[in-house]
Motif scaffolding. Structure first.
Motif, PDB file in Angstrom:
ATOM      1  N   THR A 117       0.832  -1.208   0.000  1.00 13.69           N
ATOM      2  CA  THR A 117       0.000   0.000   0.000  1.00 13.69           C
ATOM      3  C   THR A 117       0.867   1.259   0.000  1.00 13.69           C
ATOM      4  O   THR A 117       0.625   2.190  -0.773  1.00 13.69           O
ATOM      5  CB  THR A 117      -0.921   0.023   1.235  1.00 13.69           C
ATOM      6  OG1 THR A 117      -1.481  -1.266   1.401  1.00 13.69           O
ATOM      7  CG2 THR A 117      -2.016   1.048   1.078  1.00 13.69           C
ATOM      8  N   ASP A 123      -5.088  -2.968  -7.270  1.00 14.94           N
ATOM      9  CA  ASP A 123      -4.538  -3.702  -6.124  1.00 14.94           C
ATOM     10  C   ASP A 123      -5.266  -5.031  -6.007  1.00 14.94           C
ATOM     11  O   ASP A 123      -6.476  -5.096  -6.198  1.00 14.94           O
ATOM     12  CB  ASP A 123      -4.714  -2.878  -4.843  1.00 14.94           C
ATOM     13  CG  ASP A 123      -3.867  -3.424  -3.689  1.00 14.94           C
ATOM     14  OD1 ASP A 123      -2.843  -4.090  -3.964  1.00 14.94           O
ATOM     15  OD2 ASP A 123      -4.232  -3.192  -2.517  1.00 14.94           O
ATOM     16  N   GLU A 124      -4.537  -6.085  -5.685  1.00 14.62           N
ATOM     17  CA  GLU A 124      -5.120  -7.433  -5.601  1.00 14.62           C
ATOM     18  C   GLU A 124      -5.877  -7.749  -6.890  1.00 14.62           C
ATOM     19  O   GLU A 124      -7.034  -8.168  -6.887  1.00 14.62           O
ATOM     20  CB  GLU A 124      -6.059  -7.552  -4.397  1.00 14.62           C
ATOM     21  CG  GLU A 124      -5.430  -7.168  -3.077  1.00 14.62           C
ATOM     22  CD  GLU A 124      -4.636  -8.296  -2.419  1.00 14.62           C
ATOM     23  OE1 GLU A 124      -4.531  -9.398  -3.011  1.00 14.62           O
ATOM     24  OE2 GLU A 124      -4.106  -8.064  -1.320  1.00 14.62           O
TER      25      GLU A 124
HETATM   26 MG    MG Z   1      -2.343  -4.916   0.117  1.00 10.19          MG
END
Ligand code: MG
Ligand code: ADP
Length: 629
Positions: free
Chosen positions: A54, A153-154
């Motif tokens: 992050t 993200d992901e």
């Molecule tokens: Mg993460």
């Protein structure tokens, strides 16, 4: 000086993250930040969970935003509401000393009006789940024409959840000149495809071995009989009095059931899954983060990417359908340099899955014995002693009572007194574990042959419904909820009918009923013999298995209560049956669905089909559901 300064992060931000305890960059941050700060590349970053991704994208984004301009310049897409909130909070914390920075979280299940209002006020960084983002775009409530950076993200999880089209649609509203940064723990084929479709010549950064497990995590497995699973799980928890854990189940229903059973049994647990409302999920997460919950029972999707400090144990109550998810699960512990344990509770037929996971994570599991009742009692006792040693005494409050207390205990020796206080709590465990069985299944039960020799009766549980040649399959209205093991039932049948154990074939233990096979010419003898028999006042019913048996499917699922139900209902060879399959795999195969339809009546079916559609999302994509095993 904090080395983040040298990476090119401004003081205001470095001061904020120093307060968060970021004293030096993690490896992915160290490598990614300089590349991303240039703002001129597409980027793929692969690193294990818990390695600080992050901040690896969040800090450069905060450097690249033009704070004089109040329109969306960066968009971060992620798969779940929890993650969306977590990322936006992280970034807000990083930006705490930047008065003009504005970050908005956009996610489903919450009031859209508030989100629209936040957007209207002006936003530079949007953190969003794809569904709600698309919704807002369709209302023309946001303009992405000046977005310079998109973060996925992901990404693999977003694809698993079937968000591909939503993402396509969202990205089509952003300019071609934007840069796309993709972060993931793993790089399955589908993610590779995204990288190819959305990016030009991305810089790729892989930290450590791809897919490899975190070195701070120990992996353990326990082999138990399916019906002992819940009991074994509780023992493992009891053996770790200070556990702060996440327990993974495969479906929402299983998640809910395990949580309810634990609560009933006096544990500090709650469930997190997609059937809960936004408020419920937020509440559960808040309680867990605040540590007023000790065990969070969660589905893969709901807990993906969740970052809670100092999770001590991840427990795979059921192994995930996809091997990659094991990495995601275990990555909830051993974060930020801490150590953690990832536990799998399996039955002997799942050993090969452990071996497969070992290959993927590049680490060995330790086979661990389920603690005996004695082990647990001892551990709890010393846990208690430890607590007594550590407890903070509130002199002010307690002093006023001391004279009276001393009066009560005046005559008692120190030894006697200690014994009594300790017993107060200890007796509960002593009582509970009195005469507790050994729950370890002998792992050598993993048999090479699955072709059904009679000596293996019942263990296989995955053959067709028909009996073996020369045998007839019978239904009996007794099962695991009646505290019968397979051996108990065999004994019970033999005692009541006078037939020899050799004449009994496979036994399938279920929740409130079971099936067993007998040599066909003994069928009538068995049925007759049971006619006058009752079990604790309940008539024992025996029928030749056929339609009669299957109509009990629904009853079994709901039937029973407490420990037994979990053990038997969820697992006792359930894969084979439509109704159970739904619980286990949250959607399962079409065949599973068709069977369930056949067996459930009108209204139940409507209820079922509605659930299933959501389950599918939770369990993985309906379109490309894959199982690695
Ligand atoms: Mg993460
Ligand atoms: P990932 O996305 O890779 O799974 P996160 O970004 O959620 O990991 O970070 C994991 C944890 O590590 C978070 O609690 C975060 O605050 C912490 N963390 C991140 N970077 C650092 C750092 N440089 N120093 C200390 N802790 C950090």
């Amino acid at each position: 000086m904090n080395p983040f300064n040298e990476l090119g992060i401004r003081h205001d931000i470095v001061n904020a993250i120093t307060e968060l305890g970021f004293e030096k960059p993690t490896p992915i941050q160290e490598s990614a930040i300089p590349v991303l700060l240039s703002g001129s590349n597409d980027f793929v970053g692969l690193a294990q969970t818990g390695t600080g991704k992050t901040a690896a994208f969040g800090l450069p984004l905060l450097e690249l935003i033009d704070y004089k301009k109040n329109f969306p310049q960066a968009l971060i897409l992620c798969p779940t509401r929890e993650l969306c909130l977590q990322i936006s909070n992280d970034i807000k914390n990083f930006a705490k000393n930047l008065p003009n920075a504005s970050v908005v979280a956009v996610y489903g299940g919450a009031n859209i009006v508030n989100q629209l209002r936040d957007i209207k006020r002006g936003v530079q960084i949007v953190v969003a789940t794809p569904g709600r983002m698309k919704d807002i775009l369709n209302r023309k409530a946001i303009d992405f024409s000046q977005v310079n950076y998109v973060v996925l993200d992901e990404a693999d999880e977003m694809l698993n959840m079937g968000f591909q089209e939503d993402i396509d649609e969202i990205l089509s509203t952003t300019p071609d000149t934007k840069k796309t940064w993709l972060f993931s723990a793993t790089m399955p084929r589908e993610v590779r495809a995204i990288a190819q479709n959305y990016m030009t010549d991305p810089k790729e950064l892989t930290m450590g071995t791809k897919n490899s497990g975190n070195v701070n995590i120990d992996h353990e497995y326990y082999v138990v009989k399916a019906r002992d699973k819940y009991a074994a799980f509780k023992r493992i928890v009891d053996y770790n009095p200070d556990i702060f854990g996440i327990v993974f189940c495969r479906t929402k229903i299983e998640t809910q059931e395990i949580a309810e059973a634990l609560i009933k049994d006096g544990y500090n647990a709650d469930a997190l899954h997609g059937d809960l409302s936004q408020q419920q999920r937020d509440k559960v997460m808040k309680r867990y983060r605040d540590r007023s919950l000790q065990l969070l029972i969660a589905t893969d999707v709901a807990a993906r990417g969740i970052d809670v400090n100092e999770v001590t144990h991840v427990i795979n109550y059921s192994l995930p359908d996809e091997i990659a998810n094991y990495t995601h699960r275990s990555g909830r512990t051993g974060r930020a340099g801490k150590t953690g344990v990832s536990i799998a509770i399996i039955n002997s037929r799942e050993l090969h899955k452990i071996r497969q996971i070992e290959k993927v994570i590049g680490k060995q599991f330790t086979k661990t014995e389920v603690p005996t009742g004695f082990d647990v009692v001892e551990k709890q006792l010393f846990g208690l002693i430890h607590k007594v040693n550590e407890v903070e005494v509130n002199d002010q409050q307690i002093d006023q009572y001391l004279p009276r207390i001393m009066g009560e205990f005046g005559e008692m020796s120190k030894e006697e007194l200690i014994k009594r206080f300790v017993s107060l709590e200890f007796n509960r465990f002593l009582e509970y574990y009195k005469g507790a069985r050994d729950l370890n299944a002998d792992a050598t039960e993993e048999r090479g042959s699955r072709d059904g020799k009679r000596s293996e009766r019942g263990e296989r549980g995955d053959r067709g419904r028909g009996a073996e040649a020369g045998f007839t399959r019978l239904f009996i209205n007794l099962g695991a909820v009646d505290d019968f093991s397979r051996g108990d039932l065999l004994g019970y049948i033999c005692n009541n009918t006078g037939i020899s154990g050799k004449s009994v074939g496979r036994i399938d233990m279920k929740g409130v009923f079971s099936f067993f096979e007998v040599e066909s010419d003994l069928t009538n003898q068995v049925i007759e013999a049971f006619k006058p028999i009752d079990y604790h006042g309940r008539d024992v019913r025996i029928e030749v298995s056929g339609d009669g048996g299957s109509s009990n499917g629904g009853g079994e699922r709901r039937g029973g209560g407490g420990e037994r139900r979990r053990g038997a209902g969820g697992f006792g060879g359930g894969e084979r049956r439509g109704g159970e399959r739904r619980e286990r795999s949250g959607g399962g195969s079409d065949r599973g669905e068709r069977r369930s339809r056949e067996r459930s009546g009108g209204s139940a079916f409507r209820d079922f089909s509605g659930k299933r559609r959501e389950d599918r999302r939770e369990g993985g994509s309906g379109r490309s559901r894959r199982s690695d095993w």
